[in-house]
Design a protein around this motif. Structure first.
Motif, PDB file in Angstrom:
ATOM      1  N   GLY A  32      -5.596  -4.036   9.074  1.00  0.00           N
ATOM      2  CA  GLY A  32      -4.202  -3.643   8.899  1.00  0.00           C
ATOM      3  C   GLY A  32      -3.853  -3.211   7.480  1.00  0.00           C
ATOM      4  N   LYS A  33      -4.817  -2.619   6.789  1.00  0.00           N
ATOM      5  CA  LYS A  33      -4.566  -2.209   5.398  1.00  0.00           C
ATOM      6  C   LYS A  33      -3.500  -1.114   5.311  1.00  0.00           C
ATOM      7  CE  LYS A  33      -8.991  -1.353   4.562  1.00  0.00           C
ATOM      8  NZ  LYS A  33      -9.627  -1.840   5.798  1.00  0.00           N
ATOM      9  N   GLU A  34      -3.526  -0.154   6.240  1.00  0.00           N
ATOM     10  CA  GLU A  34      -2.526   0.911   6.198  1.00  0.00           C
ATOM     11  C   GLU A  34      -1.131   0.384   6.513  1.00  0.00           C
ATOM     12  OE1 GLU A  34      -1.568   5.354   8.049  1.00  0.00           O
ATOM     13  OE2 GLU A  34      -3.550   4.460   8.325  1.00  0.00           O
ATOM     14  N   LEU A  35      -1.027  -0.570   7.447  1.00  0.00           N
ATOM     15  CA  LEU A  35       0.272  -1.177   7.748  1.00  0.00           C
ATOM     16  C   LEU A  35       0.806  -1.913   6.527  1.00  0.00           C
ATOM     17  CD1 LEU A  35      -0.154  -2.618  11.360  1.00  0.00           C
ATOM     18  CD2 LEU A  35       1.166  -0.622  10.651  1.00  0.00           C
ATOM     19  N   CYS A  36      -0.098  -2.561   5.797  1.00  0.00           N
ATOM     20  CA  CYS A  36       0.292  -3.262   4.579  1.00  0.00           C
ATOM     21  C   CYS A  36       0.841  -2.266   3.554  1.00  0.00           C
ATOM     22  CB  CYS A  36      -0.908  -4.018   4.017  1.00  0.00           C
ATOM     23  SG  CYS A  36      -0.589  -4.882   2.472  1.00  0.00           S
ATOM     24  N   ALA A  37       0.138  -1.147   3.384  1.00  0.00           N
ATOM     25  CA  ALA A  37       0.593  -0.120   2.438  1.00  0.00           C
ATOM     26  C   ALA A  37       1.953   0.435   2.848  1.00  0.00           C
ATOM     27  CB  ALA A  37      -0.443   1.003   2.369  1.00  0.00           C
ATOM     28  N   ALA A  38       2.125   0.693   4.144  1.00  0.00           N
ATOM     29  CA  ALA A  38       3.402   1.214   4.634  1.00  0.00           C
ATOM     30  C   ALA A  38       4.535   0.224   4.400  1.00  0.00           C
ATOM     31  CB  ALA A  38       3.289   1.561   6.115  1.00  0.00           C
ATOM     32  N   ALA A  39       4.221  -1.083   4.557  1.00  0.00           N
ATOM     33  CA  ALA A  39       5.251  -2.105   4.335  1.00  0.00           C
ATOM     34  C   ALA A  39       5.692  -2.129   2.880  1.00  0.00           C
ATOM     35  CB  ALA A  39       4.714  -3.475   4.747  1.00  0.00           C
ATOM     36  N   VAL A  40       4.750  -1.986   1.948  1.00  0.00           N
ATOM     37  CA  VAL A  40       5.108  -1.933   0.525  1.00  0.00           C
ATOM     38  C   VAL A  40       6.047  -0.754   0.275  1.00  0.00           C
ATOM     39  CG1 VAL A  40       4.227  -1.565  -1.808  1.00  0.00           C
ATOM     40  CG2 VAL A  40       2.982  -3.072  -0.239  1.00  0.00           C
ATOM     41  N   HIS A  41       5.709   0.404   0.845  1.00  0.00           N
ATOM     42  CA  HIS A  41       6.562   1.592   0.653  1.00  0.00           C
ATOM     43  C   HIS A  41       7.946   1.391   1.264  1.00  0.00           C
ATOM     44  CE1 HIS A  41       7.844   5.792   0.619  1.00  0.00           C
ATOM     45  NE2 HIS A  41       8.108   5.671   1.908  1.00  0.00           N
ATOM     46  N   GLU A  42       7.997   0.863   2.471  1.00  0.00           N
ATOM     47  CA  GLU A  42       9.266   0.762   3.201  1.00  0.00           C
ATOM     48  C   GLU A  42      10.205  -0.279   2.603  1.00  0.00           C
ATOM     49  OE1 GLU A  42       7.802   0.123   7.100  1.00  0.00           O
ATOM     50  OE2 GLU A  42       7.235   2.218   7.389  1.00  0.00           O
ATOM     51  N   LEU A  43       9.666  -1.203   1.831  1.00  0.00           N
ATOM     52  CA  LEU A  43      10.514  -2.194   1.167  1.00  0.00           C
ATOM     53  C   LEU A  43      10.788  -1.836  -0.283  1.00  0.00           C
ATOM     54  CD1 LEU A  43       9.016  -5.492   2.620  1.00  0.00           C
ATOM     55  CD2 LEU A  43      11.175  -4.405   3.228  1.00  0.00           C
ATOM     56  N   SER A  44      10.324  -0.678  -0.714  1.00  0.00           N
ATOM     57  CA  SER A  44      10.513  -0.254  -2.102  1.00  0.00           C
ATOM     58  C   SER A  44      11.711   0.686  -2.220  1.00  0.00           C
ATOM     59  CB  SER A  44       9.258   0.461  -2.612  1.00  0.00           C
ATOM     60  OG  SER A  44       9.161   1.764  -2.055  1.00  0.00           O
ATOM     61  N   GLU A  45      12.074   1.015  -3.452  1.00  0.00           N
ATOM     62  CA  GLU A  45      13.166   1.956  -3.689  1.00  0.00           C
ATOM     63  C   GLU A  45      12.768   3.388  -3.328  1.00  0.00           C
ATOM     64  OE1 GLU A  45      14.250   1.417  -7.736  1.00  0.00           O
ATOM     65  OE2 GLU A  45      15.133  -0.579  -7.415  1.00  0.00           O
ATOM     66  N   ARG A  46      11.481   3.602  -3.041  1.00  0.00           N
ATOM     67  CA  ARG A  46      10.988   4.937  -2.681  1.00  0.00           C
ATOM     68  C   ARG A  46      11.034   5.188  -1.166  1.00  0.00           C
ATOM     69  NH1 ARG A  46       7.602   7.336  -6.691  1.00  0.00           N
ATOM     70  NH2 ARG A  46       7.528   6.087  -8.598  1.00  0.00           N
ATOM     71  N   ARG A  47      11.572   4.260  -0.419  1.00  0.00           N
ATOM     72  CA  ARG A  47      11.481   4.329   1.046  1.00  0.00           C
ATOM     73  C   ARG A  47      12.138   5.572   1.636  1.00  0.00           C
ATOM     74  NH1 ARG A  47      14.724   0.883  -0.926  1.00  0.00           N
ATOM     75  NH2 ARG A  47      16.961   0.940  -0.483  1.00  0.00           N
ATOM     76  N   SER A  48      13.100   6.161   0.919  1.00  0.00           N
ATOM     77  CA  SER A  48      13.774   7.354   1.445  1.00  0.00           C
ATOM     78  C   SER A  48      12.941   8.613   1.252  1.00  0.00           C
ATOM     79  CB  SER A  48      15.144   7.527   0.772  1.00  0.00           C
ATOM     80  OG  SER A  48      14.989   7.646  -0.629  1.00  0.00           O
ATOM     81  N   ASN A  49      11.873   8.515   0.465  1.00  0.00           N
ATOM     82  CA  ASN A  49      10.964   9.642   0.261  1.00  0.00           C
ATOM     83  C   ASN A  49       9.683   9.444   1.064  1.00  0.00           C
ATOM     84  OD1 ASN A  49      12.648  11.082  -1.613  1.00  0.00           O
ATOM     85  ND2 ASN A  49      12.141   9.529  -3.147  1.00  0.00           N
ATOM     86  N   ARG A  50       8.763  10.367   0.940  1.00  0.00           N
ATOM     87  CA  ARG A  50       7.617  10.408   1.850  1.00  0.00           C
ATOM     88  C   ARG A  50       6.555   9.367   1.519  1.00  0.00           C
ATOM     89  NH1 ARG A  50       5.359  16.238   3.279  1.00  0.00           N
ATOM     90  NH2 ARG A  50       4.316  14.881   4.778  1.00  0.00           N
ATOM     91  N   PHE A  51       5.935   8.877   2.576  1.00  0.00           N
ATOM     92  CA  PHE A  51       4.741   8.034   2.490  1.00  0.00           C
ATOM     93  C   PHE A  51       3.590   8.904   2.995  1.00  0.00           C
ATOM     94  CE2 PHE A  51       1.779   5.045   4.632  1.00  0.00           C
ATOM     95  CZ  PHE A  51       1.411   4.274   3.547  1.00  0.00           C
ATOM     96  N   VAL A  52       2.758   9.382   2.075  1.00  0.00           N
ATOM     97  CA  VAL A  52       1.704  10.336   2.406  1.00  0.00           C
ATOM     98  C   VAL A  52       0.366   9.611   2.452  1.00  0.00           C
ATOM     99  CG1 VAL A  52       0.558  12.482   1.740  1.00  0.00           C
ATOM    100  CG2 VAL A  52       3.008  12.179   1.301  1.00  0.00           C
TER     101      VAL A  52
END
Length: 496
Positions: free
Chosen positions: A206-226
């Protein structure tokens, strides 16, 4: 039972017994529970109980088997309250009846007459297994809901499916084990930072899910997760995939192309399997990390972007550095906020909640009627080592759902590789070590303990370790719960 505004809600108890006085006596168990209870709801006939189970919340169901017509009728009640703790009681107690009741959906069994203390002990144990652990709230802006997935207290017992909603943040990282609670906490702390995150772990953890969770809880969540999988792109193309190219940069480059780094400007760039990256490109990535600038392939114009870097690998980075396959300076640049995703075999408490989550998801997708697992299937799912981790578990449950249908997943529905208990990894024997062992001293024949006595001692030790919970003891011993019941029956016959 869930919680509202951080407060635990009282449990809802229903009792079904044709004898009103017995139902009233049984309901008195609420006074012996450590959990707060609503006024227990009593039933003396089945139809009204079945209706309420289908329409209303239930945390504990105590059900008399004679009232419903036998243990074979219990499944109809179990499927209507998949999140409830079900205790079956009967005046005609026997080992075979207890086995049948548990296979039909009960989580424990008592023979009448029983003490309220014994009933309270069994209920408390089942509720304890489902107690939520409140994780630390991630440091996020006030307008963001810090979403951390924890099972509800009444979330199902051993045989029913979790009902979850798919949302952002850590909700998709299912698990309430100590390891997963620690990961939830780390993600919450790391998310507001701009520093690189370095995720390690075996494939399928679940490494990618972990990375996505960091992004989605950050101030960058409104921008792209590439996301860019470095192992899936040929080495001669990966530079252009990361940094892009201009028209005419190479044969076939008919137009300008924006690379992943530029697409992630203002957001997050996730480089999966970074250990597969070529050394030459590693040096270019290091420069990009240091300056935030890069050039598209074939271009002379320097571009600057603001992208947070998260990377992951299933390799040991220190060993890769020693072998000369990974730049040490790049490692130290990336390895600022490390997270290790543990293999599934090291967090067995999460196996069943994950399996139930996947069962719910794919049953809905494939329009199947599955609501949970029977005792034997559940015990094997928990005890299997899952070398492919969460990905293997998910694919296994999906295969079961596609190829079968029913109210519960049975042991026979499991793929052969899961059922075959001889197919365990890591069972190679070191013959040189075996030969070097000192032979045990010979003993008189009469001092050797019979096999049945050794089995009894081992099984009873396991039951003591799990406070008498047969399903958990069976999972630890890698046998089915029905085997324990049969063994106990044979021991009783020997003593008669």
């Amino acid at each position: 039972m869930g919680s509202k505004e951080g407060k635990e809600l009282p449990v809802i108890v229903r009792v079904l017994d044709a004898t009103a006085s017995e139902a009233a006596r049984t309901s008195a168990v609420c006074a012996k529970l450590s959990h707060a209870c609503t006024d227990p709801i009593l039933y003396t006939e089945s139809s009204s109980c079945l209706q309420d189970l289908a329409d209303k919340t239930t945390d504990i169901l105590i059900i008399d088997l004679e009232t419903i017509g036998g243990d074979e009728a219990l499944e109809a009640y179990a499927v209507r309250c998949p999140k409830a703790v079900i205790i079956a009681v009967s005046a005609k107690g026997s080992v075979s009846r207890a086995v049948s009741a548990m296979r039909a959906g009960a989580h424990d069994f008592l023979t009448k007459p029983f003490s309220l203390d014994a009933l309270a002990s069994k209920i408390s144990f089942q509720l304890k297994q489902r107690r939520p652990v409140q994780p630390a709230a991630p440091a996020a802006p006030q307008n963001v809901q810090p979403v951390v997935s924890v099972p509800e207290l009444s979330a199902p017992p051993l045989r029913a499916a979790h009902i979850r909603t798919e949302s952002s943040g850590t909700n998709r990282l299912v698990g309430s084990s100590a390891q997963m609670r620690d990961i939830h906490d780390q993600i919450g702390r790391m998310a507001p930072s701009q520093a690189p995150v370095f995720i390690t772990g075996e494939s399928g953890t679940g490494k990618e899910l972990c990375a996505a969770a960091v992004h989605e809880l950050s101030e960058r969540r409104s921008n792209r997760f590439v996301t860019l999988n470095c192992a899936a792109i040929p080495r001669d193309l990966i530079e252009s995939e990361i940094f892009g190219y201009v028209r005419g940069a190479f044969t076939g480059a008919a137009d300008n192309r924006t690379g992943a780094a530029e697409q992630a400007d203002g957001g997050t760039l996730f480089l999966d399997e970074i250990g597969e990256m070529d050394l030459l490109l590693q040096s270019k990535l290091l420069r990009f990390l240091q300056t935030g600038t890069f050039q598209r392939l074939g271009d002379t114009h320097t571009r600057k972007v603001d992208a947070r870097i998260i990377c992951a690998t299933n390799r040991n980075p220190v060993q890769e550095i020693s072998a000369g396959r990974f730049r040490e300076d790049l490692y130290y640049r990336l390895h600022v906020l490390p997270i290790h995703m543990p293999p599934l075999r090291e967090r067995r408490d999460d196996i069943l909640p994950l399996a139930e989550t996947f069962l719910e998801r794919y049953s809905a997708e494939e329009r199947r009627g599955f609501r949970g697992f029977d005792a034997d299937a559940e015990a094997r799912i928990i005890s299997y080592p899952w070398p492919g981790n969460v990905r293997q578990l998910e694919n296994t449950i999906r295969q079961i759902v596609v190829m079968n249908d029913g109210a519960a997943v049975t042991y026979d529905m499991l793929p052969l590789i899961i059922r075959d208990q001889s197919s365990r990894p890591g069972t190679l024997i070191d013959l040189s070590r075996e030969r070097s062992r000192v032979a045990p001293p010979s003993r008189p024949f009469g001092t050797i303990e019979p096999l049945w006595a050794q089995e009894r001692r081992i099984i009873e030790d396991a039951l003591d370790a799990f406070d008498g919970n047969i399903a958990m003891a069976a999972a630890a011993l890698e046998i089915s719960p029905s085997t324990i019941y049969r063994k106990r029956q044979s021991w009783t016959a020997r003593s008669m």
